[in-house]
Design a protein around this motif. Structure first.
Motif, PDB file in Angstrom:
ATOM      1  N   ASP A 132      37.689  38.089  24.052  1.00 22.93           N
ATOM      2  CA  ASP A 132      37.426  39.279  23.241  1.00 22.93           C
ATOM      3  C   ASP A 132      37.133  40.501  24.106  1.00 22.93           C
ATOM      4  O   ASP A 132      37.575  41.616  23.809  1.00 22.93           O
ATOM      5  CB  ASP A 132      36.250  39.033  22.302  1.00 22.93           C
ATOM      6  CG  ASP A 132      36.620  38.151  21.122  1.00 22.93           C
ATOM      7  OD1 ASP A 132      37.795  37.777  21.017  1.00 22.93           O
ATOM      8  OD2 ASP A 132      35.725  37.836  20.326  1.00 22.93           O
ATOM      9  N   GLU A 133      36.368  40.309  25.171  1.00 18.25           N
ATOM     10  CA  GLU A 133      36.011  41.439  26.038  1.00 18.25           C
ATOM     11  C   GLU A 133      37.232  41.972  26.771  1.00 18.25           C
ATOM     12  O   GLU A 133      37.365  43.185  26.973  1.00 18.25           O
ATOM     13  CB  GLU A 133      34.924  41.016  27.025  1.00 18.25           C
ATOM     14  CG  GLU A 133      33.578  40.751  26.381  1.00 18.25           C
ATOM     15  CD  GLU A 133      32.500  40.424  27.398  1.00 18.25           C
ATOM     16  OE1 GLU A 133      32.731  40.681  28.608  1.00 18.25           O
ATOM     17  OE2 GLU A 133      31.450  39.914  26.995  1.00 18.25           O
ATOM     18  N   VAL A 134      38.128  41.075  27.168  1.00 19.79           N
ATOM     19  CA  VAL A 134      39.352  41.508  27.847  1.00 19.79           C
ATOM     20  C   VAL A 134      40.226  42.313  26.888  1.00 19.79           C
ATOM     21  O   VAL A 134      40.805  43.342  27.252  1.00 19.79           O
ATOM     22  CB  VAL A 134      40.109  40.285  28.400  1.00 19.79           C
ATOM     23  CG1 VAL A 134      41.506  40.670  28.863  1.00 19.79           C
ATOM     24  CG2 VAL A 134      39.333  39.673  29.560  1.00 19.79           C
ATOM     25  N   LEU A 135      40.317  41.847  25.635  1.00 24.23           N
ATOM     26  CA  LEU A 135      41.054  42.602  24.618  1.00 24.23           C
ATOM     27  C   LEU A 135      40.464  44.001  24.431  1.00 24.23           C
ATOM     28  O   LEU A 135      41.189  45.006  24.437  1.00 24.23           O
ATOM     29  CB  LEU A 135      41.004  41.854  23.283  1.00 24.23           C
ATOM     30  CG  LEU A 135      41.994  40.718  23.054  1.00 24.23           C
ATOM     31  CD1 LEU A 135      41.585  39.909  21.838  1.00 24.23           C
ATOM     32  CD2 LEU A 135      43.390  41.273  22.861  1.00 24.23           C
ATOM     33  N   ALA A 136      39.157  44.067  24.291  1.00 28.82           N
ATOM     34  CA  ALA A 136      38.483  45.346  24.046  1.00 28.82           C
ATOM     35  C   ALA A 136      38.655  46.291  25.231  1.00 28.82           C
ATOM     36  O   ALA A 136      38.810  47.503  25.043  1.00 28.82           O
ATOM     37  CB  ALA A 136      37.002  45.110  23.760  1.00 28.82           C
ATOM     38  N   ALA A 137      38.637  45.760  26.447  1.00 21.06           N
ATOM     39  CA  ALA A 137      38.754  46.600  27.643  1.00 21.06           C
ATOM     40  C   ALA A 137      40.100  47.310  27.697  1.00 21.06           C
ATOM     41  O   ALA A 137      40.190  48.471  28.127  1.00 21.06           O
ATOM     42  CB  ALA A 137      38.554  45.752  28.897  1.00 21.06           C
ATOM     43  N   THR A 138      41.160  46.640  27.256  1.00 19.44           N
ATOM     44  CA  THR A 138      42.474  47.284  27.239  1.00 19.44           C
ATOM     45  C   THR A 138      42.584  48.261  26.080  1.00 19.44           C
ATOM     46  O   THR A 138      43.168  49.341  26.208  1.00 19.44           O
ATOM     47  CB  THR A 138      43.590  46.228  27.166  1.00 19.44           C
ATOM     48  OG1 THR A 138      43.483  45.356  28.301  1.00 19.44           O
ATOM     49  CG2 THR A 138      44.961  46.876  27.197  1.00 19.44           C
ATOM     50  N   GLU A 139      42.011  47.915  24.938  1.00 16.74           N
ATOM     51  CA  GLU A 139      42.065  48.811  23.780  1.00 16.74           C
ATOM     52  C   GLU A 139      41.339  50.124  24.044  1.00 16.74           C
ATOM     53  O   GLU A 139      41.782  51.183  23.596  1.00 16.74           O
ATOM     54  CB  GLU A 139      41.488  48.121  22.556  1.00 16.74           C
ATOM     55  CG  GLU A 139      42.384  47.005  22.008  1.00 16.74           C
ATOM     56  CD  GLU A 139      41.787  46.292  20.820  1.00 16.74           C
ATOM     57  OE1 GLU A 139      42.558  45.803  19.978  1.00 16.74           O
ATOM     58  OE2 GLU A 139      40.547  46.213  20.731  1.00 16.74           O
ATOM     59  N   ASP A 140      40.220  50.081  24.785  1.00 16.66           N
ATOM     60  CA  ASP A 140      39.467  51.323  25.012  1.00 16.66           C
ATOM     61  C   ASP A 140      39.764  51.977  26.359  1.00 16.66           C
ATOM     62  O   ASP A 140      39.131  52.972  26.721  1.00 16.66           O
ATOM     63  CB  ASP A 140      37.958  51.093  24.847  1.00 16.66           C
ATOM     64  CG  ASP A 140      37.373  50.110  25.862  1.00 16.66           C
ATOM     65  OD1 ASP A 140      37.941  49.963  26.965  1.00 16.66           O
ATOM     66  OD2 ASP A 140      36.337  49.504  25.563  1.00 16.66           O
ATOM     67  N   GLY A 141      40.733  51.430  27.118  1.00 15.19           N
ATOM     68  CA  GLY A 141      41.196  52.100  28.328  1.00 15.19           C
ATOM     69  C   GLY A 141      40.501  51.709  29.620  1.00 15.19           C
ATOM     70  O   GLY A 141      40.795  52.283  30.666  1.00 15.19           O
ATOM     71  N   ARG A 142      39.607  50.735  29.591  1.00 13.09           N
ATOM     72  CA  ARG A 142      38.975  50.305  30.843  1.00 13.09           C
ATOM     73  C   ARG A 142      39.936  49.520  31.725  1.00 13.09           C
ATOM     74  O   ARG A 142      39.744  49.444  32.942  1.00 13.09           O
ATOM     75  CB  ARG A 142      37.728  49.471  30.536  1.00 13.09           C
ATOM     76  CG  ARG A 142      36.541  50.285  30.057  1.00 13.09           C
ATOM     77  CD  ARG A 142      35.390  49.392  29.661  1.00 13.09           C
ATOM     78  NE  ARG A 142      35.668  48.712  28.397  1.00 13.09           N
ATOM     79  CZ  ARG A 142      35.188  47.517  28.078  1.00 13.09           C
ATOM     80  NH1 ARG A 142      34.446  46.836  28.946  1.00 13.09           N
ATOM     81  NH2 ARG A 142      35.456  46.980  26.900  1.00 13.09           N
ATOM     82  N   THR A 143      40.944  48.910  31.122  1.00 13.19           N
ATOM     83  CA  THR A 143      42.011  48.256  31.881  1.00 13.19           C
ATOM     84  C   THR A 143      43.352  48.771  31.376  1.00 13.19           C
ATOM     85  O   THR A 143      43.471  49.248  30.254  1.00 13.19           O
ATOM     86  CB  THR A 143      41.963  46.722  31.736  1.00 13.19           C
ATOM     87  OG1 THR A 143      42.069  46.377  30.342  1.00 13.19           O
ATOM     88  CG2 THR A 143      40.677  46.145  32.311  1.00 13.19           C
TER      89      THR A 143
END
Length: 296
Positions: A132-143
């Motif tokens: 879930d955290e990996v998904l969120a990181a791409t959605e909000d631009g951290r990755t």
């Protein structure tokens, strides 16, 4: 028409004055008029009309202004990106779900090494975390992109590159109430305690939506560590949303039921508005081709 001519045209279309446009472009007025005349000859239609010393766009000129502005912006963006790439390279932040290791994608480490050898100017910065955290990181631009396991669904702002599909199953211990069922539906899980690699809302969104619609009560718990999940399934009266991998022998899989109508997707999610979009496309294409080659 080349990009220089297009720049001349757009500047003139913005100023609607040959003299001011020529000054802005550091050209003589005559050179500008000759360049515009060459464009009109190439297209076979006038781009400007001059009435009473007042310049305006023709219908064709208005079309070129609208279409050309976006084209020139993309060209300038590409040029600047190329300069940056050649001078200092690029760094891609790549999220990697912990749920993929050690059983799901043993080949991923080797593929990332191959990419780095093929494109040394693009530095890979891996970012590990729960699904879930990996998904969120791409959605909000951290990755810039991420490798995840999910049930297929649409995610606004992200491009999805499916790499593998697996049947979804529910695993359980020898004394579980589901034992003996070849397949189950979400309604069969009503009231049961279940484990999974990520939240129902994000990692298993299609299943979550059905449970919400049909008011199915799942006592659900996220367990990102696969080893811990296996232990709890074997020693507790709980079930786990699992993945059916064909390379695992039948006798080693344990007890499970197929979750009818659901699949898992191992995919690479890429953020569409990434500052390194071109590099992300290079990375995505390489990963896709490597997995296609491995499946042939």
């Amino acid at each position: 028409m080349d990009m220089t001519q297009l720049r001349y045209f757009l500047t003139t279309a913005e100023t609607l004055n040959y003299t001011r446009a020529a000054e802005r472009l550091y050209l003589s007025r005559q050179a500008l008029r000759q360049a515009l005349a060459a464009m009109e000859k190439e297209f076979g239609t006038p781009l400007f009309v001059n009435q009473r010393n007042k310049l305006s766009l023709t219908e064709a000129g208005e079309y070129l202004r609208l279409a050309g502005a976006e084209t020139l912006a993309r060209f300038d963006e590409m040029t600047e990106g190329m300069k940056r790439f050649v001078s200092q390279g690029a760094r891609l932040a790549v999220g990697i779900s912990q749920s993929l290791f050690p059983f799901m994608t043993p080949e991923l480490d080797g593929i990332l090494v191959q990419f780095q050898e093929r494109f040394p100017a693009i530095s890979i910065q891996p970012v590990f975390g729960p699904n879930d955290e990996v998904l969120a990181a791409t959605e909000d631009g951290r990755t810039d992109c991420s490798f995840v396991i999910q049930m297929p669904c649409f995610r606004p702002g992200l491009c999805t590159e499916p790499l593998k599909y697996f049947d979804a199953i529910v695993s359980y211990g020898p004394d579980h109430p589901l034992k003996g069922k070849r397949s189950v539906t979400p309604s069969d899980l009503d009231g049961l305690h279940c484990l999974g690699m990520g939240s129902l809302e994000e990692t298993m969104r299609p299943l979550y939506e059905v449970c919400q619609k049909e008011q199915i009560r799942l006592f659900y718990e996220t367990v990102p560590d696969a080893i811990d999940a296996f232990y709890r399934v074997a020693h507790e009266e709980t079930a786990a949303f699992d993945i059916l991998k064909e390379e695992i022998p039948e006798h080693a899989r344990g007890d499970y039921s197929v979750l009818s109508g659901y699949v898992w997707e191992f995919s690479l999610l890429c953020r569409e508005e990434s500052s390194c979009w071109e590099e992300t496309r290079i990375f995505s294409r390489f990963i896709r081709e490597e997995y296609q080659n491995k499946q042939e």
